[in-house]
Motif scaffolding. Structure first.
Motif, short mmCIF file in Angstrom:
data_model
loop_
_atom_site.label_atom_id
_atom_site.label_comp_id
_atom_site.label_asym_id
_atom_site.label_seq_id
_atom_site.Cartn_x
_atom_site.Cartn_y
_atom_site.Cartn_z
N LYS A 121 0.79 -1.22 0.00
CA LYS A 121 0.00 0.00 0.00
C LYS A 121 0.84 1.29 0.00
N ARG A 137 -1.47 -4.91 2.92
CA ARG A 137 -2.68 -5.53 3.43
C ARG A 137 -2.38 -6.73 4.32
N ASP A 138 -1.15 -7.28 4.21
CA ASP A 138 -0.82 -8.44 5.03
C ASP A 138 -0.49 -8.04 6.47
N ARG A 139 -0.73 -6.78 6.82
CA ARG A 139 -0.58 -6.24 8.18
C ARG A 139 0.87 -6.06 8.62
N GLN A 163 -4.59 -5.00 11.47
CA GLN A 163 -5.31 -4.87 10.21
C GLN A 163 -4.37 -4.30 9.16
N ASP A 164 -4.87 -4.22 7.92
CA ASP A 164 -4.24 -3.52 6.80
C ASP A 164 -3.38 -2.34 7.26
N LYS A 166 -1.92 0.98 5.99
CA LYS A 166 -2.18 1.84 4.85
C LYS A 166 -1.00 2.68 4.41
N SER A 181 -2.71 2.26 10.31
CA SER A 181 -3.43 1.06 9.90
C SER A 181 -4.93 1.19 10.07
N TYR A 182 -5.65 0.30 9.42
CA TYR A 182 -7.10 0.21 9.58
C TYR A 182 -7.48 -0.20 11.00
#
Lengths: 327, 147
Positions: A121, A137-139, A163-164, A166, A181-182
């Protein structure tokens, strides 16, 4: 900053067309636009390519210098120039990060970094250009070391976000890495000597949402003097200015904050010198409502001693602007 | 089932027997269920234990194999491997040596396995090696696997 208390206006310098899908991100080449070197900008898109734009010194107009294609097999989500301007890192949904070298105007893919399990990302170089951070996205957050001969080695794989992830961003002067992150947190990573990176602080704001801008600060002087880690604390929230998601914020050399949002607008904020409130406060100096036809994904100030701004949008265009005071 | 009323004594009345009946059945049923539960739980736990033990052993074995090959390659030509990669391989070796395989309840196991996994990914990325522990059980319908 020379305070201009009057009005400001945003002048559209040029609209750069060419991408055939949404443009996610733009990055100004830090070594260009000075000392006679024509200004240069990179943009990356859902069309799986990266475009390098250059400004013609005599006519001042921008043209597309190169299209970096046939490398990424999916959306290119993020791009970043190394501090020397010689390398461009591009992060893609195809789970790879490509490294391009500027060889006399021609761009060649000199390395491909694999490791993330899925979409990359964000990519970011540290201040000295010795490290590159990627996240996805794999954290996980990966730190790569740049070795001679455009070789890259993985220095560390950081887990911690749930989470993801970003975005990653290095501190402008210290080798401290920020990731968001998300999972609604920002994590701060530092090295305890010899590849031992770990999370030194987690910033979480329970009532955060995507319609506000938050400002944090630390005692930089104390941190740089080696007195150990000084935690960052939240000092200000800019709310009520956006009613759609904010996708990008960037601080200019003079301290002007630019924001790009889902309502197609670009806004500008400066610190207000009221002095009556505890801690800094900001006021909006300009809102350009229809900056683009669709969501503004990225806004970036130029590095030079000017007020040029580049923006990228879902409408497939990049725009170059100049923020000018109205006398 | 004895429906004759219990002998009367102080504190009891004609309804005691019915109430005690319910209580007796409850206790009998509970004991029954408990017995079956313990037996089924023990068997299920055994299956889970075997499966987890197998998977853990398999993953550790996979890393052992990789580290064995990498270690040999490094010894054969140390100049071809950076100090960082060599150190990471040594770290993995130490983790594998120290992993408490006989103490599954040792709380370090999660952290150590996590550390191994991260080091493994970092070394693979640095070497440009595309290795993956596919595992015997992955892609297999769990119903078909029994220990």
């Amino acid at each position: 900053m020379e305070s201009h208390d009057g009005a400001w206006s945003l002048k559209e310098v040029q609209k750069l067309e060419g991408h055939t899908d949404r443009v996610w991100s733009v990055a100004w080449n830090p070594a260009a636009g000075v000392a006679g070197v024509p200004a240069m900008l990179a943009s990356c898109s859902g069309d799986k390519t990266v475009r390098v734009w250059e400004q013609n010194p005599s006519s001042s107009s921008w043209f597309c210098k190169a299209v970096l294609d046939e490398t990424h097999t999916r959306t290119v989500r993020s791009c970043a120039w190394s501090p020397s301007g010689k390398l461009l890192a591009t992060g893609s949904f195809d789970a790879t990060t490509a490294i391009w070298e500027n060889v006399g105007g021609d761009f060649e893919c000199v390395s491909t970094l694999e490791g993330h399990e899925n979409e990359v990302k964000s990519v970011c170089w540290n201040a000295s250009g010795s490290l590159l951070a990627t996240c996805g996205r794999d954290r996980s957050v990966w730190i790569w070391e740049v070795l001679p001969g455009n070789e890259f080695e993985c220095a560390s794989v950081l887990q911690g976000h749930t989470q993801d992830v970003k975005m990653v961003q290095w501190h402008p002067t210290m080798d401290i890495l920020f990731s968001c992150s998300y999972d609604n947190t920002i994590k701060i990573w530092a090295e305890d000597g010899d590849d031992d990176w770990h999370c030194v602080q987690t910033l979480s704001e329970a009532n955060g949402d995507d319609l506000t801008i938050k400002v944090w600060e630390t005692d930089s002087a104390k941190m740089m003097s080696g007195d150990g880690y000084v935690p960052w604390s939240h000092v200000c929230t800019l709310s009520g200015y956006h009613d759609r998601t904010i996708f990008s914020v960037h601080w200019s050399r003079e301290g002007i904050i630019a924001s790009g949002a889902a309502d197609d607008a670009i806004r500008f904020f400066v610190e207000s010198k009221d002095g009556s409130v505890d801690g800094p406060s900001y006021k909006m100096i300009l809102r350009n409502e229809k900056a683009h036809d669709m969501d503004v994904n990225s806004v970036r100030w130029s590095h030079g001693e000017n007020r040029f701004l580049a923006s990228a949008s879902d409408d497939g265009t990049v725009k170059i602007w100049e923020l000018v005071p109205v006398i | 089932m004895d429906v004759r009323p219990e002998p009367a004594d102080a504190g009891s009345d004609i309804f005691d027997s019915s109430l005690n009946l319910e209580d007796a059945h409850f206790r009998e049923g509970y004991a029954d269920g408990h017995r079956h539960g313990v037996a089924a739980g023990r068997e299920e736990g055994r299956q889970v234990g075997l499966k987890t033990g197998f998977e853990t052993g398999e993953e550790l074995g996979f890393y052992r194999g990789c580290v064995g090959v990498w270690g040999s390659a490094i010894r054969a030509d140390p100049t071809r491997y950076s100090a960082r990669v060599q150190k990471s391989v040594r770290t993995m070796e130490a983790l594998l040596d120290g992993y408490p395989t006989m103490e599954p309840e040792d709380e370090r196991v999660q952290e150590m396995m996590g550390h191994l996994r991260l080091k493994f990914r970092a070394v693979c990325a640095s070497l440009g090696a595309k290795l993956e522990n596919r595992g015997y059980l992955k892609g297999v319908d769990n119903k078909d696997v029994e220990f």
